[in-house]
Scaffold this active site. Structure first.
Site, PDB file in Angstrom:
ATOM      1  N   CYS A  31      28.461  43.570  56.154  1.00  0.00           N
ATOM      2  CA  CYS A  31      28.450  42.391  57.013  1.00  0.00           C
ATOM      3  C   CYS A  31      28.979  42.707  58.404  1.00  0.00           C
ATOM      4  O   CYS A  31      29.639  43.708  58.614  1.00  0.00           O
ATOM      5  CB  CYS A  31      29.364  41.320  56.434  1.00  0.00           C
ATOM      6  SG  CYS A  31      28.744  40.551  54.945  1.00  0.00           S
ATOM      7  N   CYS A  35      30.906  37.395  59.727  1.00  0.00           N
ATOM      8  CA  CYS A  35      30.179  36.770  58.609  1.00  0.00           C
ATOM      9  C   CYS A  35      31.022  35.667  57.950  1.00  0.00           C
ATOM     10  O   CYS A  35      32.178  35.873  57.605  1.00  0.00           O
ATOM     11  CB  CYS A  35      29.805  37.811  57.563  1.00  0.00           C
ATOM     12  SG  CYS A  35      28.761  37.097  56.272  1.00  0.00           S
ATOM     13  N   CYS A  62      23.745  42.202  54.604  1.00  0.00           N
ATOM     14  CA  CYS A  62      23.943  40.839  54.128  1.00  0.00           C
ATOM     15  C   CYS A  62      22.827  39.939  54.657  1.00  0.00           C
ATOM     16  O   CYS A  62      22.437  40.044  55.815  1.00  0.00           O
ATOM     17  CB  CYS A  62      25.301  40.372  54.652  1.00  0.00           C
ATOM     18  SG  CYS A  62      25.610  38.622  54.512  1.00  0.00           S
ATOM     19  N   CYS A  65      24.510  37.184  57.461  1.00  0.00           N
ATOM     20  CA  CYS A  65      24.876  37.509  58.851  1.00  0.00           C
ATOM     21  C   CYS A  65      23.961  38.564  59.469  1.00  0.00           C
ATOM     22  O   CYS A  65      24.087  38.855  60.662  1.00  0.00           O
ATOM     23  CB  CYS A  65      26.326  37.966  58.924  1.00  0.00           C
ATOM     24  SG  CYS A  65      26.656  39.509  58.054  1.00  0.00           S
TER      25      CYS A  65
HETATM   26 ZN   LIG Z   1      27.416  38.819  55.866  1.00  0.00          ZN
END
Ligand SMILES: [Zn+2]
Length: 180
Positions: A31, A35, A62, A65
């Site tokens: 991330c 995030c 991810c 994000c």
């Molecule tokens: Zn994330």
């Protein structure tokens, strides 16, 4: 992991987006610092300085994000980066706007203007936040005396620290420590 990295992750601090990424070993997902996903346990977090490094280590981006989207990386001006670096490495020093400006060879007025414009917060406010975040973390994760914590975040006088802490969090350091 460095202290400021963990603090950035805990605060979902988007100012660090693009500077580093963090992977969570239990999910193998990585991330951006900002995030909004649930905060992982610290011991499960690895820091990567590039998305390539995260991918190579077997982590997937991810979906929330999108750390693989390069469009979000906005270069910040050098002076802002340097200011943040000084603040993060010299939290324990008696830093002021004037002292920051001196180290950067600019005038305090200029630094105030450039930093505030880019960060939407003044350098001194940023410094206060960094100090208080570190203090909070130490209160929660260590057994250090409040006076030691005060010193580690730039307050020689524990009473001054307690006043500042109370002003910032609406709680005394001891109360903050026992409450959580
Ligand atoms: Zn994330």
């Amino acid at each position: 992991m460095k202290e400021f990295e963990w603090i950035a992750i805990r605060n979902n601090d988007n100012r660090f987006d693009g500077q580093f990424f963090y992977g969570v070993s239990t999910t193998l997902i990585f991330c951006r610092p900002s995030c909004p996903s649930k905060l992982p346990l610290r011991q499960h977090v690895s820091i990567f300085l590039s998305q390539c490094a995260a991918l190579e280590a077997g982590y997937r981006p991810c979906k929330r994000c999108c750390p693989d989207d390069v469009a979000f990386v906005q270069p910040r001006s050098q002076i802002v980066n340097q200011t943040i670096e000084i603040i993060e490495t010299q939290l324990a020093e008696p830093l002021t706007l004037k002292k920051l400006a001196e180290q950067l060879f600019v005038s305090p007025t200029y630094l105030q203007k450039v930093f505030s414009k880019e960060m939407n917060v003044s350098p001194t406010r940023y410094l206060m936040k960094a100090r208080m975040d570190l203090a909070k973390q130490q209160l929660l994760t260590t057994d250090l005396q409040v006076s030691d914590i005060a010193q580690s975040v730039g307050y020689l006088n524990a009473a001054h620290f307690s006043t500042a802490f109370h002003k910032y969090t609406n709680q005394s350091p001891t109360h903050y420590r026992t409450k959580v």
